[in-house]
Design an enzyme around this catalytic site. Structure first.
Site, PDB file in Angstrom:
ATOM      1  N   ARG A 119      27.502  17.311  42.657  1.00 35.48           N
ATOM      2  CA  ARG A 119      28.969  17.139  42.536  1.00 35.48           C
ATOM      3  C   ARG A 119      29.542  17.752  41.276  1.00 35.48           C
ATOM      4  O   ARG A 119      30.625  17.376  40.825  1.00 35.48           O
ATOM      5  CB  ARG A 119      29.355  15.663  42.621  1.00 35.48           C
ATOM      6  CG  ARG A 119      28.978  15.057  43.950  1.00 35.48           C
ATOM      7  CD  ARG A 119      29.737  13.797  44.268  1.00 35.48           C
ATOM      8  NE  ARG A 119      29.250  13.296  45.542  1.00 35.48           N
ATOM      9  CZ  ARG A 119      28.131  12.590  45.680  1.00 35.48           C
ATOM     10  NH1 ARG A 119      27.415  12.266  44.613  1.00 35.48           N
ATOM     11  NH2 ARG A 119      27.739  12.214  46.864  1.00 35.48           N
ATOM     12  N   LYS A 141      38.143  30.424  39.469  1.00 36.70           N
ATOM     13  CA  LYS A 141      37.973  30.586  40.911  1.00 36.70           C
ATOM     14  C   LYS A 141      36.521  30.929  41.197  1.00 36.70           C
ATOM     15  O   LYS A 141      35.988  31.893  40.642  1.00 36.70           O
ATOM     16  CB  LYS A 141      38.842  31.731  41.426  1.00 36.70           C
ATOM     17  CG  LYS A 141      40.260  31.336  41.739  1.00 36.70           C
ATOM     18  CD  LYS A 141      40.911  32.458  42.536  1.00 36.70           C
ATOM     19  CE  LYS A 141      42.370  32.205  42.773  1.00 36.70           C
ATOM     20  NZ  LYS A 141      42.980  33.316  43.524  1.00 36.70           N
ATOM     21  N   GLU A 183      41.221  46.917  37.649  1.00 40.61           N
ATOM     22  CA  GLU A 183      41.803  45.567  37.509  1.00 40.61           C
ATOM     23  C   GLU A 183      42.595  45.464  36.198  1.00 40.61           C
ATOM     24  O   GLU A 183      43.580  44.737  36.119  1.00 40.61           O
ATOM     25  CB  GLU A 183      40.716  44.482  37.559  1.00 40.61           C
ATOM     26  CG  GLU A 183      39.988  44.367  38.903  1.00 40.61           C
ATOM     27  CD  GLU A 183      40.652  43.430  39.918  1.00 40.61           C
ATOM     28  OE1 GLU A 183      41.811  43.033  39.720  1.00 40.61           O
ATOM     29  OE2 GLU A 183      39.975  43.109  40.930  1.00 40.61           O
ATOM     30  N   ARG A 239      50.586  32.739  39.735  1.00 36.63           N
ATOM     31  CA  ARG A 239      49.240  33.309  39.789  1.00 36.63           C
ATOM     32  C   ARG A 239      49.075  34.302  40.934  1.00 36.63           C
ATOM     33  O   ARG A 239      48.205  35.164  40.901  1.00 36.63           O
ATOM     34  CB  ARG A 239      48.182  32.196  39.876  1.00 36.63           C
ATOM     35  CG  ARG A 239      46.754  32.724  39.750  1.00 36.63           C
ATOM     36  CD  ARG A 239      45.711  31.632  39.516  1.00 36.63           C
ATOM     37  NE  ARG A 239      44.379  32.228  39.446  1.00 36.63           N
ATOM     38  CZ  ARG A 239      43.286  31.574  39.076  1.00 36.63           C
ATOM     39  NH1 ARG A 239      43.345  30.319  38.743  1.00 36.63           N
ATOM     40  NH2 ARG A 239      42.112  32.207  39.046  1.00 36.63           N
ATOM     41  N   HIS A 263      34.767  46.612  44.869  1.00 34.25           N
ATOM     42  CA  HIS A 263      35.969  45.779  44.910  1.00 34.25           C
ATOM     43  C   HIS A 263      37.147  46.449  44.187  1.00 34.25           C
ATOM     44  O   HIS A 263      38.232  46.578  44.750  1.00 34.25           O
ATOM     45  CB  HIS A 263      35.668  44.412  44.283  1.00 34.25           C
ATOM     46  CG  HIS A 263      36.864  43.538  44.150  1.00 34.25           C
ATOM     47  ND1 HIS A 263      37.474  42.950  45.243  1.00 34.25           N
ATOM     48  CD2 HIS A 263      37.592  43.169  43.067  1.00 34.25           C
ATOM     49  CE1 HIS A 263      38.523  42.255  44.825  1.00 34.25           C
ATOM     50  NE2 HIS A 263      38.617  42.367  43.510  1.00 34.25           N
TER      51      HIS A 263
HETATM   52  N1  LIG Z   1      36.760  34.776  40.763  1.00 37.14           N
HETATM   53  C1  LIG Z   1      37.702  35.675  40.583  1.00 37.14           C
HETATM   54  O1  LIG Z   1      38.775  35.358  40.086  1.00 37.14           O
HETATM   55  C2  LIG Z   1      37.444  37.091  40.963  1.00 37.14           C
HETATM   56  C3  LIG Z   1      38.313  38.104  40.558  1.00 37.14           C
HETATM   57  C4  LIG Z   1      38.010  39.433  40.859  1.00 37.14           C
HETATM   58  C5  LIG Z   1      36.853  39.710  41.573  1.00 37.14           C
HETATM   59  N2  LIG Z   1      36.014  38.720  41.973  1.00 37.14           N
HETATM   60  C6  LIG Z   1      34.787  38.998  42.722  1.00 37.14           C
HETATM   61  O2  LIG Z   1      33.918  39.777  41.886  1.00 37.14           O
HETATM   62  C7  LIG Z   1      33.014  40.492  42.726  1.00 37.14           C
HETATM   63  C8  LIG Z   1      32.830  41.887  42.194  1.00 37.14           C
HETATM   64  O3  LIG Z   1      32.289  41.817  40.899  1.00 37.14           O
HETATM   65  P1  LIG Z   1      31.674  43.108  40.171  1.00 37.14           P
HETATM   66  O4  LIG Z   1      32.579  44.236  40.351  1.00 37.14           O
HETATM   67  O5  LIG Z   1      31.327  42.668  38.830  1.00 37.14           O
HETATM   68  O6  LIG Z   1      30.412  43.476  41.061  1.00 37.14           O
HETATM   69  P2  LIG Z   1      28.880  43.041  41.048  1.00 37.14           P
HETATM   70  O7  LIG Z   1      28.723  41.644  40.615  1.00 37.14           O
HETATM   71  O8  LIG Z   1      28.327  43.417  42.362  1.00 37.14           O
HETATM   72  O9  LIG Z   1      28.194  44.001  39.977  1.00 37.14           O
HETATM   73  C9  LIG Z   1      28.254  45.383  40.223  1.00 37.14           C
HETATM   74  C10 LIG Z   1      26.912  46.077  40.107  1.00 37.14           C
HETATM   75  O10 LIG Z   1      26.653  46.336  38.744  1.00 37.14           O
HETATM   76  C11 LIG Z   1      25.336  45.953  38.402  1.00 37.14           C
HETATM   77  N3  LIG Z   1      25.407  45.525  37.014  1.00 37.14           N
HETATM   78  C12 LIG Z   1      26.014  44.424  36.541  1.00 37.14           C
HETATM   79  N4  LIG Z   1      26.012  44.409  35.214  1.00 37.14           N
HETATM   80  C13 LIG Z   1      25.367  45.515  34.805  1.00 37.14           C
HETATM   81  C14 LIG Z   1      25.048  46.064  33.538  1.00 37.14           C
HETATM   82  N5  LIG Z   1      25.441  45.469  32.406  1.00 37.14           N
HETATM   83  N6  LIG Z   1      24.367  47.221  33.506  1.00 37.14           N
HETATM   84  C15 LIG Z   1      24.010  47.846  34.650  1.00 37.14           C
HETATM   85  N7  LIG Z   1      24.302  47.394  35.872  1.00 37.14           N
HETATM   86  C16 LIG Z   1      24.968  46.229  35.953  1.00 37.14           C
HETATM   87  C17 LIG Z   1      25.004  44.878  39.385  1.00 37.14           C
HETATM   88  O11 LIG Z   1      23.603  44.789  39.584  1.00 37.14           O
HETATM   89  C18 LIG Z   1      25.718  45.340  40.637  1.00 37.14           C
HETATM   90  O12 LIG Z   1      24.914  46.233  41.353  1.00 37.14           O
HETATM   91  C19 LIG Z   1      33.598  40.447  44.111  1.00 37.14           C
HETATM   92  O13 LIG Z   1      32.810  39.586  44.901  1.00 37.14           O
HETATM   93  C20 LIG Z   1      34.981  39.850  43.925  1.00 37.14           C
HETATM   94  O14 LIG Z   1      35.410  39.097  45.019  1.00 37.14           O
HETATM   95  C21 LIG Z   1      36.307  37.431  41.683  1.00 37.14           C
HETATM   96 ZN   LIG Z   2      40.205  41.661  42.182  1.00 32.25          ZN
END
Ligand SMILES: NC(=O)c1ccc[n+]([C@@H]2O[C@H](COP(=O)([O-])OP(=O)(O)OC[C@H]3O[C@@H](n4cnc5c(N)ncnc54)[C@H](O)[C@@H]3O)[C@@H](O)[C@H]2O)c1
Ligand SMILES: [Zn+2]
Length: 361
Positions: A119, A141, A183, A239, A263
């Protein structure tokens, strides 16, 4: 090191931005006989940074490492359950703390895991991608995807701290860096004209990962998000503007099975599409529209994709922003401001989708 406070109705925590923050993470966590720590990361990230990260923890107080395979297709409930079992087997309890060490996928999934494990347990975010540093690690989120859409299962659960270490970005592939920068451009367009101008005028420096330039972009992006989330934690109003580009961006991700675009890239297409509607409605002038498009393209190239209008329209219809049949859509209002409209017509959405598909081929 810079500290940006996040203050919402339900949580109050710092976001630290700087270089070489691992020692601070270890200090913050305070592993003890009564507090065990767990790391959720991916094998790829761990291979790059694991040794260094663990070295910051005392030898007799080491966190346990759990793995999530990389890729959006693993951001699913089944992985949450598997990791929960592993946590339980490793002896985690209510007082344990988890470290989400990775990009947005790991942050979202591990954050959700901690929201429901026993929880709710504490966690911190150590975002390793630019996208996670400027966006997903802040705001609470958390969640996972369903086959029918992104982030359809989730919860609000804030970390107790976020450590955005710029050094981690050294190993990030160029394409991932650019995806995160989209972003930040979004942050500028919807609420921070100074950030937008800085990104417009410093493309080369930022893409070359000049630490000072990157830090400036990261701090401004986080500040913008912290402010918006502080004013409207549960997305009942303001937001929603953070979702500029996300209605069609998410639809593109679904329609291409999360495989073709990152993304941030999908969101960049979504921002360009929404910009067409904003131009037609004159919420942005021609010069502003040109600057927005040029800046997005300057941080490109945006990979193409193929889909059909029907597919994109159907995917856009499932958008979480829609309530009681009202279709909500975010439009930039000039540069540095955005509005939520509720009267978007099918024809407008259709035109934006056609515009996007004809350019994405
Ligand atoms: N919670 C929120 O408010 C929010 C906002 C925006 C996006 N998101 C979510 O975030 C996700 C996308 O995140 P992302 O773009 O970070 O992608 P990701 O987590 O897939 O990471 C991208 C790639 O980079 C690699 N990687 C990560 N850090 C590294 C580093 N320091 N050096 C080398 N490689 C590295 C990872 O292995 C992966 O292959 C989506 O699922 C999206 O829905 C959430
Ligand atoms: Zn986003």
């Amino acid at each position: 090191m810079r500290t940006i406070p996040v203050k919402t109705a339900s949580a109050d925590y710092p976001v630290y931005v700087g270089r070489g923050l691992f020692a601070q993470v270890s200090r913050h966590i305070q592993i003890s006989a009564t507090r065990s720590a767990y790391i959720v990361t991916s094998p790829e990230i761990w291979a790059l940074w694991g040794k260094k990260f663990l070295a910051a923890f005392p030898r007799d107080r080491q966190p346990t490492v759990l793995f999530l395979p990389a890729g959006e297709r693993h951001k699913r409930l089944s992985q949450v359950e598997r990791l929960a079992v592993e946590l339980a087997q490793a002896g985690a309890d209510r007082s344990s703390i988890l470290i989400a060490f990775g990009g947005g996928i790991i942050g979202d999934l591990a954050g959700f895991l901690t929201a429901i494990f026993m929880r709710g347990i504490d966690y911190i975010q150590v975002p390793t991608t630019l996208l996670a540093q400027v966006d997903s690690s802040v705001g609470g989120k958390t969640g996972v995807n369903l086959a029918t859409g992104k982030n359809l299962i989730g919860s609000f659960h804030h970390p107790t701290a976020v450590f955005a270490d710029i050094d981690l970005l050294q190993t990030l592939p160029d394409r991932e860096l650019r995806a995160g920068l989209f972003e930040s451009i979004k942050a500028g367009i919807i609420r921070d004209a100074t950030l937008f101008r800085f990104m417009e005028q410093n493309v080369d420096k930022i893409l070359a990962r000049d630490p000072a330039a990157l830090e400036r972009v990261i701090v401004a992006s986080i500040r913008m998000k912290a402010q918006v989330v502080g004013l409207d934690e549960r997305e009942s109003g303001l937001r929603m503007i953070l979702n500029y580009g996300h209605t069609l961006g998410h639809a593109i991700e679904v329609a291409t099975d999360y495989r073709k675009l990152l993304h941030g890239e999908a969101i960049a297409w979504g921002m360009l599409a929404a910009l067409q509607i904003a131009s037609a409605r004159k919420t942005v002038g021609p010069d502003q529209a040109r600057r927005i498009e040029q800046t997005l393209r300057a941080y490109g190239p945006l990979p193409g994709f193929r889909s059909t209008p029907a597919k994109l329209l159907a995917a856009a219809g499932r958008d979480k922003k829609n309530r009681a049949g009202i279709r909500r859509f975010i439009l930039p209002k000039g540069i540095g401001n955005a509005i939520v409209v509720e009267d978007l017509s099918d024809a407008e959405l259709d035109a934006a989708i056609h515009w996007t598909l004809s350019r994405a081929r």
